[in-house]
Write a protein that holds these residues in place. Sequence first.
Motif, PDB file in Angstrom:
ATOM      1  N   GLN A 212       0.991  -1.159   0.050  1.00 41.26           N
ATOM      2  CA  GLN A 212       0.059  -0.085   0.129  1.00 41.26           C
ATOM      3  C   GLN A 212       1.018   1.213  -0.182  1.00 41.26           C
ATOM      4  O   GLN A 212       1.487   1.376   0.942  1.00 41.26           O
ATOM      5  CB  GLN A 212      -0.972  -0.033   1.284  1.00 41.26           C
ATOM      6  CG  GLN A 212      -2.085  -0.876   1.290  1.00 41.26           C
ATOM      7  CD  GLN A 212      -2.741  -1.092   2.474  1.00 41.26           C
ATOM      8  OE1 GLN A 212      -2.240  -1.218   3.607  1.00 41.26           O
ATOM      9  NE2 GLN A 212      -3.789  -0.805   2.328  1.00 41.26           N
ATOM     10  N   GLN A 213       0.967   1.914  -1.022  1.00 36.30           N
ATOM     11  CA  GLN A 213       1.910   3.016  -1.191  1.00 36.30           C
ATOM     12  C   GLN A 213       1.126   4.466  -1.314  1.00 36.30           C
ATOM     13  O   GLN A 213       0.042   4.420  -1.829  1.00 36.30           O
ATOM     14  CB  GLN A 213       3.053   2.772  -2.336  1.00 36.30           C
ATOM     15  CG  GLN A 213       2.242   2.161  -3.435  1.00 36.30           C
ATOM     16  CD  GLN A 213       3.303   1.693  -4.409  1.00 36.30           C
ATOM     17  OE1 GLN A 213       4.423   1.900  -4.442  1.00 36.30           O
ATOM     18  NE2 GLN A 213       2.801   0.953  -5.335  1.00 36.30           N
TER      19      GLN A 213
ATOM     20  N   ARG B 119      -5.625  11.838  11.096  1.00 36.19           N
ATOM     21  CA  ARG B 119      -5.295  10.657  11.387  1.00 36.19           C
ATOM     22  C   ARG B 119      -3.987  10.193  10.922  1.00 36.19           C
ATOM     23  O   ARG B 119      -3.388   9.188  11.357  1.00 36.19           O
ATOM     24  CB  ARG B 119      -6.169   9.623  10.985  1.00 36.19           C
ATOM     25  CG  ARG B 119      -7.734   9.839  11.293  1.00 36.19           C
ATOM     26  CD  ARG B 119      -8.525   8.674  10.451  1.00 36.19           C
ATOM     27  NE  ARG B 119     -10.093   9.114  11.078  1.00 36.19           N
ATOM     28  CZ  ARG B 119     -11.217   8.814  10.541  1.00 36.19           C
ATOM     29  NH1 ARG B 119     -10.995   7.888   9.328  1.00 36.19           N
ATOM     30  NH2 ARG B 119     -12.226   8.908  10.876  1.00 36.19           N
ATOM     31  N   GLY B 120      -3.223  11.066  10.276  1.00 37.42           N
ATOM     32  CA  GLY B 120      -1.908  11.043   9.644  1.00 37.42           C
ATOM     33  C   GLY B 120      -1.655   9.866   8.486  1.00 37.42           C
ATOM     34  O   GLY B 120      -2.678   9.370   8.153  1.00 37.42           O
ATOM     35  N   LEU B 121      -0.553  10.174   7.987  1.00 37.45           N
ATOM     36  CA  LEU B 121      -0.008   9.530   6.721  1.00 37.45           C
ATOM     37  C   LEU B 121      -0.274   7.736   6.915  1.00 37.45           C
ATOM     38  O   LEU B 121      -0.819   7.099   5.803  1.00 37.45           O
ATOM     39  CB  LEU B 121       1.365   9.425   6.581  1.00 37.45           C
ATOM     40  CG  LEU B 121       1.574   9.723   5.201  1.00 37.45           C
ATOM     41  CD1 LEU B 121       0.725  10.662   4.434  1.00 37.45           C
ATOM     42  CD2 LEU B 121       3.171  10.172   5.007  1.00 37.45           C
ATOM     43  N   PRO B 122       0.039   7.018   7.814  1.00 37.14           N
ATOM     44  CA  PRO B 122      -0.274   5.712   7.966  1.00 37.14           C
ATOM     45  C   PRO B 122      -1.906   5.262   7.665  1.00 37.14           C
ATOM     46  O   PRO B 122      -2.159   4.443   7.024  1.00 37.14           O
ATOM     47  CB  PRO B 122       0.036   5.275   9.451  1.00 37.14           C
ATOM     48  CG  PRO B 122       1.021   6.434   9.964  1.00 37.14           C
ATOM     49  CD  PRO B 122       0.320   7.622   9.362  1.00 37.14           C
ATOM     50  N   TRP B 123      -2.608   6.273   8.087  1.00 39.17           N
ATOM     51  CA  TRP B 123      -4.079   5.849   7.811  1.00 39.17           C
ATOM     52  C   TRP B 123      -4.345   6.153   6.365  1.00 39.17           C
ATOM     53  O   TRP B 123      -5.185   5.244   5.841  1.00 39.17           O
ATOM     54  CB  TRP B 123      -4.969   7.067   8.519  1.00 39.17           C
ATOM     55  CG  TRP B 123      -6.651   6.864   8.542  1.00 39.17           C
ATOM     56  CD1 TRP B 123      -7.456   6.060   8.854  1.00 39.17           C
ATOM     57  CD2 TRP B 123      -7.295   7.363   7.386  1.00 39.17           C
ATOM     58  NE1 TRP B 123      -8.648   5.973   8.241  1.00 39.17           N
ATOM     59  CE2 TRP B 123      -8.520   6.850   7.330  1.00 39.17           C
ATOM     60  CE3 TRP B 123      -7.099   8.640   6.254  1.00 39.17           C
ATOM     61  CZ2 TRP B 123      -9.537   7.244   6.537  1.00 39.17           C
ATOM     62  CZ3 TRP B 123      -7.738   8.818   5.370  1.00 39.17           C
ATOM     63  CH2 TRP B 123      -9.203   8.238   5.653  1.00 39.17           C
ATOM     64  N   TYR B 124      -3.721   7.096   5.696  1.00 38.56           N
ATOM     65  CA  TYR B 124      -3.993   7.650   4.339  1.00 38.56           C
ATOM     66  C   TYR B 124      -3.409   6.217   3.524  1.00 38.56           C
ATOM     67  O   TYR B 124      -4.132   5.630   2.635  1.00 38.56           O
ATOM     68  CB  TYR B 124      -3.174   8.556   4.063  1.00 38.56           C
ATOM     69  CG  TYR B 124      -3.398   8.978   2.581  1.00 38.56           C
ATOM     70  CD1 TYR B 124      -4.599   9.381   1.717  1.00 38.56           C
ATOM     71  CD2 TYR B 124      -2.155   9.452   1.730  1.00 38.56           C
ATOM     72  CE1 TYR B 124      -4.673   9.745   0.580  1.00 38.56           C
ATOM     73  CE2 TYR B 124      -2.198   9.751   0.361  1.00 38.56           C
ATOM     74  CZ  TYR B 124      -3.470   9.887   0.037  1.00 38.56           C
ATOM     75  OH  TYR B 124      -3.854  10.525  -1.573  1.00 38.56           O
TER      76      TYR B 124
END
Length: 283
Positions: free
Chosen positions: A25-26, A71-76
């Motif tokens: 997932q990138q 929620r930040g990048l990990p959520w994205y």
Amino acid sequence: RPPPPPPASSPTDNGTVGHPNGTLQQFPHIIIIGVRKGGTRALIEMLSLHSSVAAAQNEVHFFDWETHFQRGLPWYLSQMPYAFPDQRTVEKTPAYFTSSKVPKRIHQVSPDTKLLLILRDPTERVLSDYTQVFYNRLQKHKHYQPVESLLVKDGAINLGYKALNRSLYYLHMQNWLQYFPLENLHVVDGDELIRDPFPEMKKVERFLELEPQINASNFYFNKTKGFYCLRDHGRERCLHDTKGRAHPHVAPDILQKLYQFFQEPNRKFFEMVGRTFNWKMNI
Ligand SMILES: Nc1ncnc2c1ncn2[C@@H]1O[C@H](COP(=O)(O)OS(=O)(=O)O)[C@@H](OP(=O)(O)O)[C@H]1O
């Protein structure tokens, strides 16, 4: 290539989320930033015909909605499809184009992101925008105003009507060009994509430096729908019924006012992007 199976994910060193079958997932290489009602769904579906493209199914609204952004990048990343390393990830959120905080936010994470913007005749887009809100309100048994009473107030174009503002393309484009050079952004002609999708998709393929793969035979005109539909490995599908709805009738004098209203903003936009579009100037 069949879509990768739903994974039991594990974060990797570079922040991407990996799966034992080699998919990741990138952060999207490509973002379809808008415009609302421009044909963004058609564009992402047509782009997905390419085997090197992995598309997010839903509109993610990460950069424009504070609750999501917090929620930040990990959520994205967790919202992204699992893609093979040689695939490019794409997401579409049509509201990005008109949200002034988004260009900076995307640039901060990945300044090399390739941006796709699909635009339609600004008047047509306003009527499509109205139609969408009209149906949403109808479904919720809410009151809706006739289109003409929104477009015109005291005899003049009603600048307070949000849908009009979304069609002032130069205004929003200014914000993007503060962060991204024009070379990073390709404008898809949404009216042409409706009329004849194949040539527009070849231009997209070239801009993204994808191996030429999309074919004329990937598209066929569906008379009942009145739009082109997609053929993918023999499977045929059209976009959902909410795409390609009839627009309301607007009195010719009001339409004329709208065309005139958009003339100057359109000229500014053409100058900004160094090309013109076949948008109506007159009845
Ligand atoms: N092939 C094909 N089939 C159906 N519809 C097509 C197609 N190509 C472009 N379009 C046009 O896409 C318009 C909807 O745009 P979006 O998908 O960007 O809308 S949204 O902002 O995501 O709600 C939608 O607008 P309306 O005609 O007003 O419904 C369509 O005109």
